[in-house]
Design a protein around this motif. Structure first.
Motif, PDB file in Angstrom:
ATOM      1  N   PHE A 113      11.694  31.140  -4.060  1.00 35.42           N
ATOM      2  CA  PHE A 113      11.521  30.210  -2.942  1.00 35.42           C
ATOM      3  C   PHE A 113      10.535  30.792  -1.946  1.00 35.42           C
ATOM      4  CE2 PHE A 113      15.758  28.957  -4.518  1.00 35.42           C
ATOM      5  CZ  PHE A 113      15.526  27.600  -4.705  1.00 35.42           C
ATOM      6  N   VAL A 114       9.669  29.916  -1.426  1.00 38.75           N
ATOM      7  CA  VAL A 114       8.663  30.366  -0.454  1.00 38.75           C
ATOM      8  C   VAL A 114       8.731  29.505   0.809  1.00 38.75           C
ATOM      9  CG1 VAL A 114       7.040  31.244  -2.190  1.00 38.75           C
ATOM     10  CG2 VAL A 114       6.883  28.843  -1.484  1.00 38.75           C
ATOM     11  N   ASP A 115       8.261  30.089   1.904  1.00 42.11           N
ATOM     12  CA  ASP A 115       8.127  29.346   3.158  1.00 42.11           C
ATOM     13  C   ASP A 115       6.865  28.508   3.038  1.00 42.11           C
ATOM     14  OD1 ASP A 115       7.556  28.439   5.676  1.00 42.11           O
ATOM     15  OD2 ASP A 115       7.517  30.428   6.635  1.00 42.11           O
ATOM     16  N   GLN A 116       7.012  27.188   3.037  1.00 41.20           N
ATOM     17  CA  GLN A 116       5.851  26.318   2.792  1.00 41.20           C
ATOM     18  C   GLN A 116       4.801  26.394   3.895  1.00 41.20           C
ATOM     19  OE1 GLN A 116       8.056  22.602   2.395  1.00 41.20           O
ATOM     20  NE2 GLN A 116       7.112  21.819   4.242  1.00 41.20           N
ATOM     21  N   ASP A 117       5.192  26.916   5.054  1.00 41.66           N
ATOM     22  CA  ASP A 117       4.230  27.042   6.149  1.00 41.66           C
ATOM     23  C   ASP A 117       3.497  28.390   6.141  1.00 41.66           C
ATOM     24  OD1 ASP A 117       4.931  24.511   7.063  1.00 41.66           O
ATOM     25  OD2 ASP A 117       6.597  25.311   8.248  1.00 41.66           O
ATOM     26  N   ALA A 118       3.849  29.264   5.186  1.00 47.48           N
ATOM     27  CA  ALA A 118       3.207  30.588   5.111  1.00 47.48           C
ATOM     28  C   ALA A 118       1.749  30.427   4.668  1.00 47.48           C
ATOM     29  CB  ALA A 118       3.958  31.472   4.129  1.00 47.48           C
ATOM     30  N   PRO A 119       0.901  31.430   4.992  1.00 55.01           N
ATOM     31  CA  PRO A 119      -0.499  31.356   4.554  1.00 55.01           C
ATOM     32  C   PRO A 119      -0.629  31.364   3.025  1.00 55.01           C
ATOM     33  CG  PRO A 119      -0.146  33.145   6.147  1.00 55.01           C
ATOM     34  CD  PRO A 119       1.195  32.617   5.784  1.00 55.01           C
ATOM     35  N   ILE A 179       1.955  32.847  -0.125  1.00 59.04           N
ATOM     36  CA  ILE A 179       2.607  31.988  -1.125  1.00 59.04           C
ATOM     37  C   ILE A 179       2.124  32.372  -2.529  1.00 59.04           C
ATOM     38  CG2 ILE A 179       2.911  29.606  -1.928  1.00 59.04           C
ATOM     39  CD1 ILE A 179       2.661  28.709   1.014  1.00 59.04           C
ATOM     40  N   ALA A 180       0.836  32.695  -2.646  1.00 60.21           N
ATOM     41  CA  ALA A 180       0.266  33.036  -3.956  1.00 60.21           C
ATOM     42  C   ALA A 180       0.961  34.257  -4.571  1.00 60.21           C
ATOM     43  CB  ALA A 180      -1.233  33.278  -3.832  1.00 60.21           C
ATOM     44  N   SER A 194      -5.020  26.898  -8.357  1.00 57.85           N
ATOM     45  CA  SER A 194      -5.656  28.208  -8.537  1.00 57.85           C
ATOM     46  C   SER A 194      -4.757  29.118  -9.378  1.00 57.85           C
ATOM     47  CB  SER A 194      -6.006  28.840  -7.190  1.00 57.85           C
ATOM     48  OG  SER A 194      -4.828  29.182  -6.516  1.00 57.85           O
ATOM     49  N   GLN A 195      -3.458  28.773  -9.474  1.00 55.55           N
ATOM     50  CA  GLN A 195      -2.546  29.543 -10.323  1.00 55.55           C
ATOM     51  C   GLN A 195      -2.387  28.886 -11.706  1.00 55.55           C
ATOM     52  OE1 GLN A 195      -1.176  32.433  -9.397  1.00 55.55           O
ATOM     53  NE2 GLN A 195      -1.926  32.405  -7.294  1.00 55.55           N
TER      54      GLN A 195
END
Ligand code: PLP
Length: 427
Positions: A130-136, A140-141, A175-176
């Protein structure tokens, strides 16, 4: 019906174009099975050499008409209905993931989807980060691994009401080398069409605004047809390599832009079921016929309620992206300029206990699990839908322990506000 029509026309008439003498209203094909003249005709269906109906667990004409309406509304290439939004999320993932694979998901997602990914899919050997969707972007990558197969998020998160930067997420996913799968339940294609911003697959809990009347649980998966599965050899073998259960047919070769939905239909529906009943699809279609009228009214009422709450002494905070100064105001204006949804969240001074007394004092707004209904409804996620989450998980999911989820209906805004007013006085 062609996609050249505007959403309002598609809502009313999409999916079903009767020919001479056929029923004007989409009929309920309440039949498990479909008749053929020769054994060979039926055999061709089982080999996927010809398309046609043979068993409602896989496909049904009523369901297909409704799926094609939703497909047209989203601007997709192919779509299918599922028995629930949960089934749609699971199938959307399981269609391209298997044991040993990994997915990345925004953390601020619906509690049921969080559980599906974190607990149930883990049991199947599929891991989630899980990632913070507001992170740079670069942060997230870092969550991606060589075995990552998809990125998932909600356009408007339930109940956190975070607005997804869809273009940013699409850029990260691509990009992934994985598709971006977006849950567009709260925005609906009336307010936002994620494919226009680079999303590859959209899922819906049609139980919410699409049905709109709290009559039928259902879901939908729509594929844009834009993700090139063949661009990554060996990564999506289920789509790009022969399927032994259909005499070595390869989905991307045989079905092109329809590959992903065809595979989900003929493999996952065949093996796991979770089809929507034609009766429910019929009811969903009635709801869809007024979606373009109801959604703007939900948004208009919700903005009035949010503005009213903002001015009240008893209210600690209000979250609605239509409010100027809201953290997501700009993203909301960019992705859904006509409005976001009818759901407003807020906290009362005094926290949890006051929230519960306030809810118990409401008369017009009903305490129900449901959200996005024509009737105004209210819920305290920390006590109800998100009970299973720890306080840390609650915060990560964008759910403050005092958060009240207020789903503004299409009644008179004056009456809804008067109900809040009296409940604030009597709490
Ligand atoms: C309700 C909901 C779901 C799950 O849908 P069901 O139809 O209840 O299975 C998924 N995503 C979101 C955003 C929801 O609100």
């Amino acid at each position: 019906m062609s996609n050249v029509f505007k959403p309002d026309t598609l809502c009313v008439q999409g999916g079903w174009s009767p020919k001479k003498g056929e029923p004007r209203v989409l009929p309920i094909y309440q039949s498990t099975t479909f008749k053929y003249e020769t054994s060979d005709q039926m055999a061709k269906l089982f080999d996927l050499e010809e398309s046609g109906y043979f068993y409602t667990r896989l496909q049904n004409p009523t369901n297909d008409a409704v799926a094609s309406k939703i497909c047209a509304l989203e601007g997709g290439a192919a779509a299918m209905l599922t028995s629930s939004g949960q089934a749609a999320s699971f199938y959307a993932m399981f269609n391209i993931c298997s044991a040993g694979d990994h997915i990345v998901s925004a953390s601020t997602i619906y509690g049921g989807t969080f559980n599906l990914f974190a607990v149930t899919m883990k049991k199947l050997g599929i891991e989630v980060t899980f990632v913070d969707q507001d992170a740079p972007v670069d942060v997230i990558a870092k969550a991606f691994q060589p075995n990552t197969k998809a990125l998932f998020a909600e356009t408007i998160s339930n109940p956190g009401l975070s607005i997804l930067d869809i273009e940013k997420f699409a850029q990260i996913a691509h990009s992934q080398g994985v598709p971006l799968i977006v849950d567009n339940t709260f925005a609906t294609p009336i307010n936002c069409r994620p494919f226009e911003w680079g999303a590859d697959i959209v899922i819906h809990s049609t139980t919410k605004y699409m049905d709109g009347h709290a009559s039928s649980v259902g879901g939908a998966i729509v594929d844009s047809g834009n993700f090139d599965w063949n661009a990554y050899p060996g990564k999506f073998p289920g789509l790009t390599e022969p399927d032994a259960s259909y005499h070595g047919l390869t989905y991307t070769e045989s079905f092109g832009k329809g590959a992903y939905i065809t595979k989900a239909t003929v493999q996952l529906m065949r093996d796991l079921g979770s089809t929507q009943s034609p009766q429910n699809a019929f009811l969903l279609n009635l709801g869809l016929e007024t979606l373009h009228l109801r959604v703007p009214r939900h948004c208009e009422n919700a903005l009035k309620v949010a503005q009213y709450l903002e001015g009240k002494e008893e209210v600690a905070w209000v979250n609605y992206c239509g409010l100027k100064g809201n953290k997501y105001y700009e993203l909301g204006q960019k992705y859904m300029p006509k409005g976001s949804c009818g759901v407003v969240t807020f906290g009362l001074k005094g926290g949890r206990d006051v929230a519960i007394r306030f809810m118990d004092s409401l008369k017009l707004a009903a305490i129900v699990t449901h959200v996005a209904d024509a009737r105004t409804s209210v819920l305290h996620p920390a006590s109800h839908t998100h009970r299973q989450l720890s306080d840390e998980q609650l915060i990560a999911a964008g759910v403050a322990p005092d958060l009240i989820r207020f789903s503004v209906g299409i009644e008179s805004a004056d009456d809804i506000i008067a109900d809040i007013e009296q409940a604030l006085a009597n709490k």
